[in-house]
Write an enzyme that holds these catalytic residues in place. Structure first.
Site, PDB file in Angstrom:
ATOM      1  N   HIS A 111       0.832  -1.203   0.000  1.00 15.23           N
ATOM      2  CA  HIS A 111       0.000   0.000   0.000  1.00 15.23           C
ATOM      3  C   HIS A 111       0.872   1.260   0.000  1.00 15.23           C
ATOM      4  O   HIS A 111       0.598   2.238   0.705  1.00 15.23           O
ATOM      5  CB  HIS A 111      -0.943  -0.022   1.206  1.00 15.23           C
ATOM      6  CG  HIS A 111      -2.254   0.645   0.963  1.00 15.23           C
ATOM      7  ND1 HIS A 111      -2.358   2.003   0.751  1.00 15.23           N
ATOM      8  CD2 HIS A 111      -3.512   0.146   0.873  1.00 15.23           C
ATOM      9  CE1 HIS A 111      -3.640   2.296   0.568  1.00 15.23           C
ATOM     10  NE2 HIS A 111      -4.357   1.189   0.630  1.00 15.23           N
ATOM     11  N   GLU A 150      -1.771   0.062  -6.098  1.00 10.52           N
ATOM     12  CA  GLU A 150      -1.712  -1.217  -5.395  1.00 10.52           C
ATOM     13  C   GLU A 150      -1.882  -2.386  -6.360  1.00 10.52           C
ATOM     14  O   GLU A 150      -2.996  -2.671  -6.794  1.00 10.52           O
ATOM     15  CB  GLU A 150      -2.827  -1.260  -4.343  1.00 10.52           C
ATOM     16  CG  GLU A 150      -2.846  -0.061  -3.422  1.00 10.52           C
ATOM     17  CD  GLU A 150      -4.241   0.208  -2.843  1.00 10.52           C
ATOM     18  OE1 GLU A 150      -4.952  -0.751  -2.484  1.00 10.52           O
ATOM     19  OE2 GLU A 150      -4.635   1.373  -2.771  1.00 10.52           O
TER      20      GLU A 150
HETATM   21  C1  BGC Z   1      -8.859   1.511  -1.001  1.00  4.45           C
HETATM   22  C2  BGC Z   1      -9.661   2.677  -0.481  1.00  4.45           C
HETATM   23  C3  BGC Z   1      -9.459   2.801   0.997  1.00  4.45           C
HETATM   24  C4  BGC Z   1      -7.992   2.951   1.278  1.00  4.45           C
HETATM   25  C5  BGC Z   1      -7.713   3.021   2.742  1.00  4.45           C
HETATM   26  C6  BGC Z   1      -7.436   1.729  -0.654  1.00  4.45           C
HETATM   27  O1  BGC Z   1      -6.701   0.615  -1.030  1.00  4.45           O
HETATM   28  O2  BGC Z   1      -9.011   1.365  -2.383  1.00  4.45           O
HETATM   29  O3  BGC Z   1     -11.034   2.512  -0.781  1.00  4.45           O
HETATM   30  O4  BGC Z   1     -10.174   3.885   1.511  1.00  4.45           O
HETATM   31  O5  BGC Z   1      -7.287   1.867   0.731  1.00  4.45           O
HETATM   32  O6  BGC Z   1      -6.447   3.495   2.959  1.00  4.45           O
END
Ligand code: BGC
Length: 305
Positions: free
Chosen positions: A163, A272
């Site tokens: 992330h 991601e």
């Molecule tokens: C998602 C989002 C979410 C976020 C949280 C992302 O990977 O697509 O919808 O709010 O992560 O950090």
């Protein structure tokens, strides 16, 4: 070379050569630094407490399942399984206390690589199987690679991601120039679950030629099938003094522009690499099922110029 230091109660490993420096903490196997030409190109917080208090999964490893599972349930081998919900009855990013909040065990492999390992017990956030996950961060000239591996003693789901929030320019990410090897994206409903439709990447979603990110996104882009994922970047992101190419063998990339807890709007761009959201309930897409005893392996590689 690899340097190990304390990061509060956790550890931080910094792997560097002439071109690149990558730091990763044992909290969530989280990337804290990717320095290229002397600037950190990812968002970071100053302390483990802040990572634990904030809600944006900042640069952490997500597991066991990245993105959303509708109603936190799915069928595996004909049996309906419930996993722990943490967002409107759905599960997001592996559940309420998932891989991003755990302490991983680190091992220096050589001058260019550190391995992070996590044991996730049978029933963890509702998932079957004792699962051991490893994430290897390794650097090379002007880039680095994340290798995901795992094995479980029961059939289960495994579909992680990184992330990382990129701030390659240190400015508003809507001005970053993006090229995406993608011709389709998945529209979502109000709970951000894919509707089941696939749409052509037209207008704001069309990044087949280089274009500014431009606005808000929280969407899954399907990577073009048939491209050689070792040589054709899934995407290229360009700022004023750097170009980043992302290579991966995941079939899709979720692009998320924020909000990001603790930062200004559009301060970072999450890209991601993953399987499609809700794939346990979406036949026809790459399956997130990891069979008992099978060895899971996927990679994400970043090259900077
Ligand atoms: C998602 C989002 C979410 C976020 C949280 C992302 O990977 O697509 O919808 O709010 O992560 O950090």
């Amino acid at each position: 070379m690899v340097k190990k230091e304390a990061f509060g109660e956790f550890e931080k490993y910094t792997i560097s050569n002439d071109g690149i420096l990558v730091s990763v903490t044992t909290l969530g196997a989280t990337l804290t630094d990717v320095c290229f030409k002397g600037k950190n190109r990812v968002l970071s917080y100053g302390s483990p407490e802040e990572y634990l208090a904030r809600k944006s999964y900042l640069c952490a490893i997500i597991g066991r399942y990245a993105n959303r599972i509708e109603n936190a349930e799915f069928k595996l081998n004909g049996e309906l399984l419930k996993v722990t919900p943490n967002e409107n009855g759905n599960q997001l990013h592996g559940g309420p206390d998932a891989f991003d909040r755990r302490e991983w065990k680190a091992e220096i492999l050589d001058d260019n690589a550190v391995k992070f390992e996590l044991f996730s017990p049978d029933g963890d956030n509702g998932y079957p199987g004792n699962l051991t996950a490893t994430v290897i961060y390794s650097i090379f000239k002007d880039g680095f690679r994340i290798t995901f591996e795992a094995e479980s003693d029961k059939d289960t789901l495994f579909a992680p991601t990184t992330h990382a929030y990129w701030q390659i320019d240190g400015s508003d990410v809507r001005d970053d120039v993006l090229t995406f090897d993608s011709e389709k994206y998945l529209p979502v409903d109000e709970r951000l679950i894919p509707t089941g439709a696939e749409l052509e990447t037209a207008d704001a979603f069309d990044f087949r030629s280089p274009k500014k990110v431009g606005g808000f996104f929280d969407h899954c882009f399907l990577l073009r099938e048939g491209s050689d994922r070792k040589t054709v970047p899934a995407l290229t992101l360009t700022g004023r003094d750097v170009t980043m190419e992302l290579f991966t063998d995941f079939p899709a990339v979720q692009m998320y522009t924020g909000p990001i807890d603790g930062f200004d709007d559009y301060a970072g761009l999450a890209l991601e690499p993953e399987v499609v959201p809700n794939s346990p309930n979406m036949p026809g897409y790459e399956s997130p099922v990891l069979k008992k005893g099978e060895k899971y392996s996927k990679f994400v590689e970043y090259r900077f110029k």
